[in-house]
Write an enzyme that holds these catalytic residues in place. Structure first.
Site, PDB file in Angstrom:
ATOM      1  N   ASP A  64       0.871  -1.184   0.000  1.00 26.52           N
ATOM      2  CA  ASP A  64       0.000   0.000   0.000  1.00 26.52           C
ATOM      3  C   ASP A  64       0.903   1.227   0.000  1.00 26.52           C
ATOM      4  O   ASP A  64       1.681   1.431   0.936  1.00 26.52           O
ATOM      5  CB  ASP A  64      -0.888  -0.021   1.251  1.00 26.52           C
ATOM      6  CG  ASP A  64      -1.879   1.132   1.305  1.00 26.52           C
ATOM      7  OD1 ASP A  64      -1.670   2.152   0.614  1.00 26.52           O
ATOM      8  OD2 ASP A  64      -2.862   1.024   2.063  1.00 26.52           O
ATOM      9  N   ARG A 124       9.271   9.720  -0.487  1.00 23.89           N
ATOM     10  CA  ARG A 124      10.098   9.631   0.718  1.00 23.89           C
ATOM     11  C   ARG A 124      10.866   8.310   0.763  1.00 23.89           C
ATOM     12  O   ARG A 124      12.042   8.266   1.157  1.00 23.89           O
ATOM     13  CB  ARG A 124       9.225   9.763   1.965  1.00 23.89           C
ATOM     14  CG  ARG A 124      10.017   9.912   3.261  1.00 23.89           C
ATOM     15  CD  ARG A 124       9.095   9.890   4.478  1.00 23.89           C
ATOM     16  NE  ARG A 124       8.085  10.929   4.415  1.00 23.89           N
ATOM     17  CZ  ARG A 124       8.288  12.198   4.774  1.00 23.89           C
ATOM     18  NH1 ARG A 124       9.476  12.584   5.191  1.00 23.89           N
ATOM     19  NH2 ARG A 124       7.296  13.071   4.711  1.00 23.89           N
ATOM     20  N   SER A 141      -0.169  13.169 -12.617  1.00 23.58           N
ATOM     21  CA  SER A 141      -1.297  13.993 -12.216  1.00 23.58           C
ATOM     22  C   SER A 141      -2.399  13.815 -13.250  1.00 23.58           C
ATOM     23  O   SER A 141      -2.605  12.708 -13.757  1.00 23.58           O
ATOM     24  CB  SER A 141      -0.857  15.456 -12.069  1.00 23.58           C
ATOM     25  OG  SER A 141      -1.919  16.253 -11.593  1.00 23.58           O
ATOM     26  N   TYR A 155     -11.097  13.538  -6.400  1.00 22.45           N
ATOM     27  CA  TYR A 155     -10.084  13.280  -7.431  1.00 22.45           C
ATOM     28  C   TYR A 155      -9.397  14.573  -7.851  1.00 22.45           C
ATOM     29  O   TYR A 155      -8.163  14.634  -7.953  1.00 22.45           O
ATOM     30  CB  TYR A 155     -10.738  12.596  -8.633  1.00 22.45           C
ATOM     31  CG  TYR A 155      -9.741  12.033  -9.616  1.00 22.45           C
ATOM     32  CD1 TYR A 155      -9.017  10.892  -9.319  1.00 22.45           C
ATOM     33  CD2 TYR A 155      -9.531  12.645 -10.843  1.00 22.45           C
ATOM     34  CE1 TYR A 155      -8.097  10.369 -10.216  1.00 22.45           C
ATOM     35  CE2 TYR A 155      -8.619  12.126 -11.749  1.00 22.45           C
ATOM     36  CZ  TYR A 155      -7.903  10.992 -11.431  1.00 22.45           C
ATOM     37  OH  TYR A 155      -6.986  10.483 -12.321  1.00 22.45           O
ATOM     38  N   LYS A 159      -5.419  15.256  -7.224  1.00 24.19           N
ATOM     39  CA  LYS A 159      -4.480  15.424  -8.331  1.00 24.19           C
ATOM     40  C   LYS A 159      -3.827  16.801  -8.292  1.00 24.19           C
ATOM     41  O   LYS A 159      -2.647  16.955  -8.638  1.00 24.19           O
ATOM     42  CB  LYS A 159      -5.186  15.188  -9.666  1.00 24.19           C
ATOM     43  CG  LYS A 159      -5.522  13.718  -9.922  1.00 24.19           C
ATOM     44  CD  LYS A 159      -4.255  12.854  -9.895  1.00 24.19           C
ATOM     45  CE  LYS A 159      -4.526  11.410 -10.239  1.00 24.19           C
ATOM     46  NZ  LYS A 159      -3.289  10.587 -10.244  1.00 24.19           N
TER      47      LYS A 159
END
Length: 298
Positions: A64, A124, A141, A155, A159
């Site tokens: 995930d 990260r 995006s 949404y 984005k």
């Protein structure tokens, strides 16, 4: 058929790679001689996608992208298997449609968690590798980041947030030799979009869009354009060239959308309105399966 590429011999990570655009980008990368780490939630689909690729060209990990600890562990496994990646593509994303007031708060939050938080967690986890390799991070995006779209509040917000995150990241790491790009695309022919077309909310939205914004584009063609943007280390990658013009017209879009939406919304309300959807497509369903929006610390 192989393709000559400056990426040949490198390692790439693609999130949301079980199906759709992520799987198509993985195929495009492998054709360029890239070793690809496929990350996503659907173990069987990930393994199927990896098995379709040349032996040794790809391996999958089920994870995930919004789980910090799991992504850190996965990045270590990718590094152990392939070495430090030179390319990371933050593609994982889910969507739902419908009027905001009728939307499921749990699902709404999960869209944000996957599309924005998942992008940041991905960056990260792999940024230390990109710093070592002077690599490139591509944030996928959408046209939805550029203007408001009725029935797509989560949404659009997600984005736009992912786009803004990537632009900040670019400013922070450019001096260290890491490139960051943002990909802007319209409707791609994926299972998520096909599921959306079955909903009244998305059908109404699409019907209100002018051509070519209402057109659906083959996923393999979109993937090729995005991978070519990675090869060029482009700050902005446009899956369709007309999207570049939409980006330039961005300040004009909110009032234009409001003007055009008034008639559509009144007509839909006279007809009884539209219902909110659940998560769109099997990828969205997998993201909701067992998700806890307030997980215990780990």
């Amino acid at each position: 058929m192989s393709v000559a590429s400056p990426l040949r011999g490198r390692t790439a990570v693609v999130t949301g790679a079980a199906r759709g655009l992520g799987a198509a980008m993985a195929r495009a990368l492998v054709r360029r001689g890239v070793q690809v780490a496929l990350l996503g939630l659907e173990e069987a689909e990930l393994e199927r996608t990896a098995a379709e690729l040349p032996e040794g060209g790809a391996q999958s990990w089920t994870v995930d992208v919004s789980d910090d600890a799991a992504m850190q562990e996965t990045s270590a496994r990718v590094r152990s298997r392939f070495g430090s990646p030179s390319v990371v593509i933050g593609n994982a994303g889910i969507a739902a449609a419908g009027p905001f007031l009728e939307s499921d708060p749990h699902l709404w939050r999960r869209v944000i968690e996957t599309n924005v938080v998942g992008s940041a967690v991905t960056a990260r986890a792999f940024l230390p590798d990109l710093l070592r390799t002077g690599g490139f991070y591509l944030q996928v995006s959408s046209l939805a980041a550029l203007g408001p779209a009725p029935f797509m509040s989560a949404y659009c917000a997600s984005k736009a947030g992912a786009e803004s995150f990537a632009q900040v990241l670019r400013a922070e790491v450019a001096h260290r030799g890491v490139g960051v790009g943002v990909a802007y695309l319209s409707w791609a022919d994926t299972e998520m979009i096909r599921a959306g077309d079955a909903s009244a909310a998305l059908r109404a939205l699409r019907a209100a869009l002018p051509w070519p914004a209402s057109r659906t584009y083959p996923a393999h063609g979109v993937a090729e354009r995005l991978v070519r943007g990675v090869e060029r280390r482009s700050a902005a990658v446009y899956a369709q060239q007309w999207v570049r013009g939409v980006r330039l017209a961005r300040p004009l879009l909110p009032p234009l959308v409001v003007f055009r939406s008034k008639r559509m919304m009144r007509a839909l309300e006279r007809e009884g309105g539209v219902a909110a959807t659940g998560p769109l497509g099997p990828g969205g369903e997998a993201a909701m399966d067992g998700w806890d929006e307030d997980p215990a610390p780990r």
